[in-house]
Each structure stands twice: as structure tokens, then as C-alpha cells.
Design a protein around this motif. Structure first.
Motif, PDB file in Angstrom:
ATOM      1  N   LEU A  23       0.854  -1.292  -0.126  1.00  0.00           N
ATOM      2  CA  LEU A  23       0.048  -0.164  -0.027  1.00  0.00           C
ATOM      3  C   LEU A  23       0.842   1.273   0.091  1.00  0.00           C
ATOM      4  N   ARG A  24       2.043   1.167   0.518  1.00  0.00           N
ATOM      5  CA  ARG A  24       3.012   2.225   0.379  1.00  0.00           C
ATOM      6  C   ARG A  24       3.408   2.552  -1.001  1.00  0.00           C
ATOM      7  N   ILE A  25       3.176   1.976  -1.889  1.00  0.00           N
ATOM      8  CA  ILE A  25       3.714   2.207  -3.348  1.00  0.00           C
ATOM      9  C   ILE A  25       2.219   2.993  -4.045  1.00  0.00           C
ATOM     10  N   PRO A  26       2.696   4.267  -4.395  1.00  0.00           N
ATOM     11  CA  PRO A  26       1.632   5.039  -4.930  1.00  0.00           C
ATOM     12  C   PRO A  26       1.321   4.628  -6.418  1.00  0.00           C
ATOM     13  N   SER A  27       0.797   3.687  -6.510  1.00  0.00           N
ATOM     14  CA  SER A  27       0.829   2.982  -8.268  1.00  0.00           C
ATOM     15  C   SER A  27      -0.327   3.636  -8.842  1.00  0.00           C
ATOM     16  N   ILE A  28      -0.562   4.832  -8.957  1.00  0.00           N
ATOM     17  CA  ILE A  28      -1.640   5.492  -9.533  1.00  0.00           C
ATOM     18  C   ILE A  28      -1.504   5.608 -11.148  1.00  0.00           C
ATOM     19  N   SER A  29      -2.477   4.721 -11.806  1.00  0.00           N
ATOM     20  CA  SER A  29      -2.350   4.592 -13.057  1.00  0.00           C
ATOM     21  C   SER A  29      -2.570   5.623 -14.010  1.00  0.00           C
ATOM     22  N   THR A  30      -3.813   6.439 -13.527  1.00  0.00           N
ATOM     23  CA  THR A  30      -4.118   7.494 -14.387  1.00  0.00           C
ATOM     24  C   THR A  30      -3.156   8.677 -14.364  1.00  0.00           C
ATOM     25  N   ASP A  31      -2.075   8.696 -13.683  1.00  0.00           N
ATOM     26  CA  ASP A  31      -1.005   9.872 -13.461  1.00  0.00           C
ATOM     27  C   ASP A  31       0.361   9.505 -13.966  1.00  0.00           C
ATOM     28  N   PRO A  32       0.576   9.976 -15.126  1.00  0.00           N
ATOM     29  CA  PRO A  32       1.947   9.708 -15.622  1.00  0.00           C
ATOM     30  C   PRO A  32       3.249   9.918 -14.886  1.00  0.00           C
ATOM     31  N   GLU A  33       2.987  10.671 -13.929  1.00  0.00           N
ATOM     32  CA  GLU A  33       4.183  10.952 -13.170  1.00  0.00           C
ATOM     33  C   GLU A  33       4.433   9.634 -12.230  1.00  0.00           C
ATOM     34  N   SER A  36       6.625   5.221 -12.673  1.00  0.00           N
ATOM     35  CA  SER A  36       7.618   4.212 -12.232  1.00  0.00           C
ATOM     36  C   SER A  36       7.182   3.611 -10.924  1.00  0.00           C
ATOM     37  N   ASP A  37       6.343   4.040 -10.152  1.00  0.00           N
ATOM     38  CA  ASP A  37       5.734   3.306  -9.071  1.00  0.00           C
ATOM     39  C   ASP A  37       4.700   2.295  -9.497  1.00  0.00           C
ATOM     40  N   VAL A  38       4.062   2.698 -10.596  1.00  0.00           N
ATOM     41  CA  VAL A  38       3.061   1.283 -10.943  1.00  0.00           C
ATOM     42  C   VAL A  38       3.925   0.142 -11.442  1.00  0.00           C
ATOM     43  N   ARG A  39       5.088   0.485 -12.078  1.00  0.00           N
ATOM     44  CA  ARG A  39       5.922  -0.582 -12.151  1.00  0.00           C
ATOM     45  C   ARG A  39       6.609  -1.298 -11.050  1.00  0.00           C
ATOM     46  N   ARG A  40       6.911  -0.445 -10.207  1.00  0.00           N
ATOM     47  CA  ARG A  40       7.324  -0.842  -8.854  1.00  0.00           C
ATOM     48  C   ARG A  40       6.280  -1.775  -8.211  1.00  0.00           C
ATOM     49  N   ALA A  41       5.217  -1.289  -8.365  1.00  0.00           N
ATOM     50  CA  ALA A  41       4.055  -2.242  -7.696  1.00  0.00           C
ATOM     51  C   ALA A  41       3.977  -3.754  -8.298  1.00  0.00           C
ATOM     52  N   GLN A  90      -6.664   4.176  -7.528  1.00  0.00           N
ATOM     53  CA  GLN A  90      -7.288   5.614  -8.043  1.00  0.00           C
ATOM     54  C   GLN A  90      -6.429   6.569  -7.492  1.00  0.00           C
ATOM     55  N   PRO A  91      -6.236   7.998  -8.174  1.00  0.00           N
ATOM     56  CA  PRO A  91      -5.968   9.044  -7.328  1.00  0.00           C
ATOM     57  C   PRO A  91      -6.588   9.174  -6.140  1.00  0.00           C
TER      58      PRO A  91
END
Length: 455
Positions: A23-33, A36-41, A90-91
Motif C-alpha cells: 500500500l505504500r507504493i503510490p501506483s496511480i495508473s491515471t497519472d503519468p508521473e 515508475s511507481d506502477v512498475r514498482r508495484a 485511483q488518485p
């Protein structure tokens, strides 16, 4: 069962620690910024699957965020389940309404609060930990399992849908299991049998060439914000009826059996309004129950409007353009491609003079209904009953899980939607939570499901 319960209890802290780390990984798929977090998740999920004893754990690369795959297929002659979850979230906006930071999990009153707690990192972890528990106790599983996790569910799931439609032998299975829904009420094990589809997009309205002074040009210049309001109110009336021509043509009423089952569910409309919605009144089509309006009828919703000046203070401007984010939920035999064309035609017909309006699609998914009279759903209901101590109930959900339709259409397999969330878990909203007793018992219930299927 005694040995298993002891194992689960002994490893609760480990499961909780892994959930917090996820849950600490901010894998927000709607946000291009947060790419890298999405990939980390995704990598974190792959590592969890390897730790659980799954084989061939790897990322499936494509045009978008990677899929995560892993398997254990050492039970010849036994059923094969395709286990689905998603690691994107989600954001977290609006941030100022969270009681604790959205990506710093906090436990309060047996609930863990964080973005993605219940949708869907916590419930995805249930599937992984159930497999791990049986592997650690037995050295093998009673059935075959294949994990397929995605990182774009919150933005339409096009990558996984395309992959599934290619029908790769890698994901051949007898049924899919999805933990991404909710229980109807606390202590009431629930299987979801139907989901609404969705068409999500943006309504773009262009008026003047540039922003204009409202004193100099007001009364002559078209206003795109007002135009958006006029178009929206032309597509849905004050009673909640959708006015898009032809939109209800494919909508089917629930069966008499479903109506009878829904009538037996414990439901207090006032409590629902006060505790879950928090409004002074319920709205929607008159003459229909809350269940029918939220589970079996299409909707039209506005999610946000931007344009003009929204900062502090005053600025007398007529904006040149405005955008509204809108969606429709689909039911029955409604088809996304047909609904998209209906929306576009209705927008064009409702467009006021002096502006140009266009609906631009972001993503879509078809609705789905599952026949409950099959071995996989009946066994799941029995497993949940054994763990929770109450009869399992069947409901529909107003939400959308795009991949369910693809599993049915492309792979020809039913989806078992075993959900362990609760109605007040604040999905997609501030202070999202997951009730930890449901997290722990969910692991037990899924593991028990694997055992019963393997008998």
C-alpha cells in the motif's frame, strides 16, 4: 481445519506487513508521473508470488503497464483457476479529506486505511496469501492456479483485455476468480453475479478563440460552461432518467428469482442514505428500488468540470473552452460501441448555438452476468459459508470490472467474484479502508475454496 487456522493466525503479522508495504507504493495508473511507481508495484507483486512458491513468475510487457503472471500447475486432473487482481489504484484526491496520508497505511478500529486497501491490493493479496498458506503447509496445492494481475484496471484495462482476447495457451483455465467486490453486509459472505459496464469519456466544448472579458463581451459571446450544463441536462432529466435516444432499448429487467432474493437481504434505506451516502435524499428513477437503480439500471454521471477561472478571488472572464468528465454505466445487453455512438449523437443534438461540442472516449467495458448454477460458484459459496459461519448470498454490483466480460467472451470461462470488502470502505474516495478481519478470513476462505475444488 485446526492446523490451517493455526497457520493463518501465526502468520497474520507477516501478511499485514506485506499489505502495508504494498500500500505504500503510490501506483496511480491515471497519472503519468507515477509510471515508475506502477512498475514498482508490479515487481512487488511478482516477488510476492515467487515467495508464495509460485512458478514462472514474470512480467508480461506490452504497450502499457506490465501484466504479472505466475503459476502452479502440479495437480494433474484437477481444475485450473485463473486468479485475477489489479495492483494499480485511483488518485487519492482530495488529499485534505484524508484523516491519515493515503500512502502511509494506518490502522484504526480493526481497519487499515490507505488508497488501494480494498481496491484492490488487499484483495489481490488475499489470493496470493491463500496459495502461499497451502504451499507452506503441504508443499503443493490441491488444484492448479494461474495468476494474472494487471496495472490498468482503473483506466479501462485495455492491455489485459487485448492480451486475453489473443487467447494465449498460458492462461487456459476452467474458471476465473476475482477478489475485487464487496460483501453485502458485515458477516454476510457474498458472491457477486453481475457487473455494470461503463463508457467513460470527456465532453469538450469550444466557444470563442480565446478567453473574453465578461463586461465587454457578456451578452454576446457564447459561454462553454453554460453550454456544458445545457448539454448535460439534456442527456439526463431531474428525475434521473437518461434522455439519450435508444439508450434503454437493450436494458432487461432482473428475473423474478433475483427480485425475490434481493427482497430477503437485510436493508434499511434510511441507514443506507445516512451512513453510506451521507445525503439528505436519495435520487434516481422513481418507482424503482435502490437495488434495481444501483445494480440493474444504466446511469449517467458527471465526475468533474473544468474551465474558466477557479482560483481564489475574482476574475471576470468568459472562458473559451470547457471540459466535463462523464460516464455511463451499462447493464443487460447494452453494448459499449453502440452506447458511444448514441452519446455522440445526443451530444451533437443538444449542442447550443455558438459552440462546438465533442465526446471523446477514454475507456469502456461491457456489462456481465454470471450463471450461478455451476460447480465453481457453488463451491465458492460453500467455502465462504464454512469460514464465515453464515449462508452465502448472491448480489449484483453497480461497479465495473472490465476483464470479466473478456474472460467470458474470449476464454469461455465463468468468473467467480468472491468479494471481502464492505459497503462503507470508501472505494475511490478519501479514507479508503479494508476491514482486517475480512482480510484474514478472506485468505482462509480462498484457501478453503481451493481445498474443496480439489476434493
Amino acid at each position: 481445519m485446526k492446523q490451517q487456522v493455526t497457520y493463518y493466525e501465526e502468520h497474520r503479522q507477516e501478511s499485514l506487513d506485506e499489505l502495508k508495504a504494498f500500500l505504500r507504493i503510490p501506483s496511480i495508473s491515471t497519472d503519468p508521473e507515477h509510471k515508475s511507481d506502477v512498475r514498482r508495484a508490479a515487481e512487488f507483486a511478482r516477488d510476492l508470488l515467487e515467495k508464495a512458491g509460485m512458478k514462472n513468475a514474470h512480467l508480461i510487457e506490452g504497450d502499457g503497464n506490465p501484466l504479472v503472471y505466475a503459476e502452479w500447475t502440479g495437480a494433474p486432473g484437477k481444475p485450473t483457476l485463473l486468479l485475477y487482481g489489479h495492483y494499480d489504484v485511483q488518485p487519492a484526491d482530495p488529499l485534505d479529506e484524508w484523516l491519515s496520508p493515503p500512502f502511509e497505511p494506518e490502522i484504526r478500529n480493526d481497519n487499515i486505511y490507505a488508497r488501494g486497501a480494498v481496491d484492490d491490493k488487499g484483495q489481490t493479496l488475499i489470493l496470493i496469501k491463500a496459495a502461499e498458506a497451502l504451499m507452506k503447509q503441504r508443499g503443493k496445492l490441491p488444484i492448479n492456479v494461474k495468476f494474472l494481475l494487471e496495472g490498468e484496471e482503473e483506466v479501462g484495462g485495455e492491455v489485459i483485455e487485448s492480451y486475453v482476447k489473443s487467447k494465449p495457451a498460458l492462461i487456459k483455465a476452467d474458471a476465473a476468480v476475482i477478489c475485487d467486490t464487496e460483501m453485502f453486509a458485515p458477516e454476510m459472505p457474498t458472491i457477486c453475479t453481475g457487473l455494470r459496464g461503463i463508457v467513460y469519456g470527456e465532453l469538450h466544448v469550444q466557444a470563442a478563440r480565446q478567453d473574453l472579458h465578461s463586461g465587454v463581451y457578456g451578452g454576446a459571446a457564447p459561454n462553454p460552461l453554460q453550454a456544458i450544463a445545457e448539454i448535460i441536462t439534456a442527456l439526463k432529466d431531474r428525475e434521473g432518467r437518461i434522455k439519450i435516444p435508444g439508450f434503454y432499448d437493450r436494458v432487461e429487467k432482473p428475473s423474478d428469482k433475483e427480485y425475490a432474493a434481493w427482497a430477503q437481504l437485510p436493508f434499511n434505506e434510511t441507514e443506507y442514505r445516512e451512513k453510506e451516502i451521507g445525503s439528505t435524499e436519495l435520487t434516481g428513477e422513481p418507482g424503482l428500488s435502490v437495488f434495481e437503480r444501483t445494480w440493474a439500471r444504466p446511469t449517467f454521471e458527471v465526475h468533474g468540470i473544468r474551465g474558466g477561472f477557479i482560483g481564489e478571488g475574482a476574475k471576470t472572464v468568459i472562458p473559451a473552452r470547457a471540459v466535463a468528465k462523464i460516464s455511463t454505466r451499462l447493464v443487460g445487453d447494452q453494448r459499449p460501441d453502440e452506447a458511444i455512438e448514441q452519446i455522440k449523437k445526443a451530444v451533437a443534438a443538444a449542442c447550443p448555438k455558438g459552440v462546438k461540442a465533442e465526446f471523446k472516449l477514454i475507456h469502456s467495458a461491457a456489462p456481465s452476468l454470471v450463471n450461478t448454477e455451476n460447480r465453481f460458484i457453488e463451491t465458492a459459496a460453500e467455502a465462504m459459508k464454512q469460514v464465515f459461519g453464515h449462508e452465502t448470498v448472491y448480489i449484483r454490483s453497480g461497479g465495473s470490472i472490465p476483464i470479466v466480460g473478456a474472460f467470458d467472451d474470449a476464454l469461455g470461462i465463468p468468473s467467480v467474484m468472491m468479494g471481502f470488502g464492505l459497503p462503507d470502505d470508501n472505494l475511490h474516495a478519501p479514507n479508503e479502508k479494508f476491514h482486517l478481519p475480512n482480510f484474514y478470513r478472506g485468505i482462509e476462505a480462498v484457501a478453503r475454496y481451493f481445498e474443496l475444488l480439489g476434493e
